[in-house]
Design a protein around this motif. Sequence first.
Motif, PDB file in Angstrom:
ATOM      1  N   MET A   1       0.826  -0.845   0.097  1.00 29.20           N
ATOM      2  CA  MET A   1      -0.196   0.110   0.048  1.00 29.20           C
ATOM      3  C   MET A   1       0.851   1.828   0.106  1.00 29.20           C
ATOM      4  O   MET A   1       1.620   1.218   0.412  1.00 29.20           O
ATOM      5  N   ARG A   2       0.034   2.244  -0.217  1.00 27.85           N
ATOM      6  CA  ARG A   2       0.769   3.719  -0.096  1.00 27.85           C
ATOM      7  C   ARG A   2       0.329   4.530  -0.155  1.00 27.85           C
ATOM      8  O   ARG A   2      -1.227   4.782   0.213  1.00 27.85           O
ATOM      9  N   ILE A   3       0.339   5.042   1.434  1.00 25.53           N
ATOM     10  CA  ILE A   3      -0.037   6.340   2.136  1.00 25.53           C
ATOM     11  C   ILE A   3       0.037   7.477   1.467  1.00 25.53           C
ATOM     12  O   ILE A   3       1.293   8.436   0.799  1.00 25.53           O
ATOM     13  N   ASP A   4      -1.070   8.171   0.749  1.00 29.48           N
ATOM     14  CA  ASP A   4      -0.705   9.865   0.315  1.00 29.48           C
ATOM     15  C   ASP A   4      -1.616  11.000   1.243  1.00 29.48           C
ATOM     16  O   ASP A   4      -2.390  10.747   2.099  1.00 29.48           O
ATOM     17  N   VAL A   5      -0.977  11.562   1.968  1.00 25.91           N
ATOM     18  CA  VAL A   5      -1.078  12.860   2.818  1.00 25.91           C
ATOM     19  C   VAL A   5      -1.439  14.285   1.809  1.00 25.91           C
ATOM     20  O   VAL A   5      -0.571  14.686   1.252  1.00 25.91           O
ATOM     21  N   ALA A   6      -2.680  15.192   1.853  1.00 23.87           N
ATOM     22  CA  ALA A   6      -2.061  16.383   1.356  1.00 23.87           C
ATOM     23  C   ALA A   6      -3.061  17.279   2.989  1.00 23.87           C
ATOM     24  O   ALA A   6      -3.825  17.058   2.934  1.00 23.87           O
ATOM     25  N   TRP A   7      -2.271  18.606   2.029  1.00 23.14           N
ATOM     26  CA  TRP A   7      -2.510  20.066   2.948  1.00 23.14           C
ATOM     27  C   TRP A   7      -2.580  20.822   2.291  1.00 23.14           C
ATOM     28  O   TRP A   7      -1.592  21.604   1.690  1.00 23.14           O
ATOM     29  N   ALA A   8      -4.012  22.268   2.499  1.00 25.51           N
ATOM     30  CA  ALA A   8      -3.306  23.372   2.545  1.00 25.51           C
ATOM     31  C   ALA A   8      -4.201  24.350   4.066  1.00 25.51           C
ATOM     32  O   ALA A   8      -5.237  23.496   4.627  1.00 25.51           O
ATOM     33  N   LYS A   9      -3.641  25.313   4.109  1.00 23.94           N
ATOM     34  CA  LYS A   9      -4.174  26.363   4.960  1.00 23.94           C
ATOM     35  C   LYS A   9      -3.725  27.480   4.022  1.00 23.94           C
ATOM     36  O   LYS A   9      -2.676  27.931   3.789  1.00 23.94           O
ATOM     37  N   ILE A  10      -4.404  28.374   5.580  1.00 29.87           N
ATOM     38  CA  ILE A  10      -4.034  29.578   4.936  1.00 29.87           C
ATOM     39  C   ILE A  10      -4.715  30.648   6.273  1.00 29.87           C
ATOM     40  O   ILE A  10      -5.417  30.770   7.216  1.00 29.87           O
ATOM     41  N   PRO A  11      -3.911  31.621   6.848  1.00 28.72           N
ATOM     42  CA  PRO A  11      -4.222  32.595   7.860  1.00 28.72           C
ATOM     43  C   PRO A  11      -5.732  33.040   7.222  1.00 28.72           C
ATOM     44  O   PRO A  11      -6.174  33.598   5.998  1.00 28.72           O
ATOM     45  N   LYS A  12      -6.340  33.818   8.512  1.00 27.43           N
ATOM     46  CA  LYS A  12      -7.234  34.742   9.010  1.00 27.43           C
ATOM     47  C   LYS A  12      -7.395  35.487   8.280  1.00 27.43           C
ATOM     48  O   LYS A  12      -5.489  35.979   8.177  1.00 27.43           O
ATOM     49  N   GLY A  13      -7.655  36.156   7.456  1.00 26.01           N
ATOM     50  CA  GLY A  13      -7.618  37.552   6.353  1.00 26.01           C
ATOM     51  C   GLY A  13      -6.945  38.996   7.748  1.00 26.01           C
ATOM     52  O   GLY A  13      -7.663  39.115   8.672  1.00 26.01           O
ATOM     53  N   GLY A  14      -6.096  39.418   7.537  1.00 21.35           N
ATOM     54  CA  GLY A  14      -5.497  39.943   8.177  1.00 21.35           C
ATOM     55  C   GLY A  14      -4.306  39.369   9.717  1.00 21.35           C
ATOM     56  O   GLY A  14      -3.753  40.728  10.121  1.00 21.35           O
ATOM     57  N   PHE A  15      -4.008  38.898   9.529  1.00 18.07           N
ATOM     58  CA  PHE A  15      -3.370  37.544   9.991  1.00 18.07           C
ATOM     59  C   PHE A  15      -2.440  37.360   9.509  1.00 18.07           C
ATOM     60  O   PHE A  15      -2.386  36.605   8.505  1.00 18.07           O
ATOM     61  N   GLY A  16      -1.130  37.332   9.992  1.00 12.21           N
ATOM     62  CA  GLY A  16       0.289  36.636   9.018  1.00 12.21           C
ATOM     63  C   GLY A  16       0.843  35.798   9.232  1.00 12.21           C
ATOM     64  O   GLY A  16       1.320  34.885   8.703  1.00 12.21           O
ATOM     65  N   GLU A  17      -0.462  34.971  10.333  1.00 12.16           N
ATOM     66  CA  GLU A  17       0.064  33.824  11.019  1.00 12.16           C
ATOM     67  C   GLU A  17      -0.843  32.913  10.873  1.00 12.16           C
ATOM     68  O   GLU A  17      -1.853  33.224  11.863  1.00 12.16           O
ATOM     69  N   SER A  18      -1.189  31.462  10.534  1.00 11.30           N
ATOM     70  CA  SER A  18      -2.568  31.119  11.426  1.00 11.30           C
ATOM     71  C   SER A  18      -2.463  30.118  12.467  1.00 11.30           C
ATOM     72  O   SER A  18      -1.309  29.799  12.736  1.00 11.30           O
ATOM     73  N   GLY A  19      -3.464  30.180  13.364  1.00  9.61           N
ATOM     74  CA  GLY A  19      -3.490  29.674  14.688  1.00  9.61           C
ATOM     75  C   GLY A  19      -4.120  28.303  14.287  1.00  9.61           C
ATOM     76  O   GLY A  19      -3.549  27.572  15.361  1.00  9.61           O
ATOM     77  N   ASP A  20      -3.521  27.514  13.524  1.00  4.10           N
ATOM     78  CA  ASP A  20      -4.035  26.249  13.031  1.00  4.10           C
ATOM     79  C   ASP A  20      -2.591  25.422  13.012  1.00  4.10           C
ATOM     80  O   ASP A  20      -1.461  26.157  12.632  1.00  4.10           O
TER      81      ASP A  20
END
Length: 233
Positions: free
Chosen positions: A1-20
């Motif tokens: 088997m092969r495990i594939d991982v994908a993710w995408a993230k973006i901070p709240k508008g106006g913030f330079g850093e995501s809280g996630d």
Amino acid sequence: MRIDVAWAKIPKGGFGESGDTIELVERPLGGVSLILADGQGSGPAAKRISRLVSMKAVSLIADGSRDGAVARAVQDMLYTAREGRVTATLVVLSCDMHTNTVVIARNTPVPVLIRQENVVFRLEGGSEVIGTYRKTRPAMTELPLIPDTILLTFSDGVINAGKRFGKSLPWDMIEQELKSLEVKDLEEWVNDLMTRTLALDKDRPSDDVSIVALGIRSDVQNAIRTLSASIPY
């Protein structure tokens, strides 16, 4: 088997850093765990919380702890460190090659969507955020590890996208897409889902947005491991 991982993230508008915070860790007896932590609020303060939570989870998984024990220990750590004054959500999606199972640990109101054997279903309810109550426990689900399984979850920024404009994502359509999705196309699909999410808020999200997905597919001919990332600064 092969495990594939994908993710995408973006901070709240106006913030330079995501809280996630999103982390990927190899399990010592085989497999991987994908971690999504969402700290209370937004910006640097929320990031400190989510990073504290995710790093504790990474450390425990790397030491061989089982996912249920990991989630409980992370909850106890956050409650003790912040005296019950801050909250976070935590989801751990694991492919455990030692037990040949998929394990989902949830402390979040946000659902986990699962595609297995051409059926899409949701895990939701039965779990609370961590950090507020001493005896909070995760909601645990264990499924067989079989090819063509996909796990998808996200932060509440996805659920809330478009609300200020009276819009939301077409979840019935998304579940149909997930039902027919090829695991090898998971990264492209996640990126497209992020684009559609941002469009609902006119590309200025009202909350931190993170989407994470894990897929399993048959692959017996290629032992090469790859990982790619695209990170703006």
